[in-house]
Design an enzyme around this catalytic site. Sequence first.
Site: not given
Ligand code: FDA
Length: 295
Positions: A88, A122-123, A172, A175-177, A214, A277
Amino acid sequence: MSEQPRLQRLATSMEVSKRVAHRFVAGEKLSEAVEAVRVLNNRGFSATLDYLGEMINNREDAAIARDEYLAGLDQIHEHRLNSNVSLKLTQFGLGLDEEFCLKNVEPLIVKAAGQNNFVRIDMEGSPYTDSTLRIFTALRKQYNNVGIVIQAYLFRSEKDIQDVLQLGGRIRLCKGAYKEPPEISFKQKKDTDRNFIKLMQILLKSDVYHGIATHDPAMISATREFAQKENIGKDHFEFQMLYGVRRDLQDDLLKNDYRVRIYVPYGDEWYSYLMRRMAERPANLIFVMRNLFRG
Ligand code: FDA
């Protein structure tokens, strides 16, 4: 909870919470992370190593983060691990001074290039999107072993993807965190998901190797189906997931011959990472509680 210093001090000093954190964080020390990567590699996963930390507020801490990453690259090289690194920019001083940050991160890209390795930026939250992309662009013009992250929840992301693809940059997609204002981001899951699929299709159709990050089974299926329909090979892209999250999906993809990279965080800043998380998925909180009460 991630912003409560007293709670944080208490939790991080408790042995039991450290044990629970081990599900999502590889350890506090680099040696523990290296061991976790080795185990993942042996099972068929590639990895990306993340030394936890962000928003440092002095140059000394930014230099410490850089040195830790340099050591991480050396360890990966020495142990012949299949892993790159993710970082980051606010941990490298972006919040202090953009030029300083660029100079602080550059040695890492240079070292990684010499070791035939790769650095992913990372973003972070939207106050840093422009400056992160500026630093990435400056670096990408000189080095081809640096990549970026694009977040599907931001309205701007399709245009950003076009710009990064112009440079041949590896992306990469996630969705965004972060908590973003409604003026610049999708607020409904269905809208973010729709944009994720649209952006995934642009990435897969490009001639560059990208990561689809994802744990959402619907996004994974959409990616698999699109790749099959368009005859895009399984070696043309990779899935990426977080350490300890949806290990069932990680295994399933591997079993079906997809490439899967696991994001392996480590370091003593694990508390706020863990809280994020938890916020993403309350079921993780139940998992933690269950382990806490088991003692
Ligand atoms: P979503 O949040 O829609 O969740 C779908 C399903 O996935 C859930 O119902 C559950 O089953 C499962 N799930 C999701 N999160 C879970 C968890 N924590 N524990 C258990 N199950 C879970 N973001 C960002 O802003 N900048 C970045 O640089 C990155 N980098 C990054 C790297 C990698 C390798 C990953 C996988 C993710 C990121 N992220 C990130 C985070 C990303 O933006 C996002 O917040 C999370 O991956 C959660 O979104 P999902 O796409 O997993 O699906």
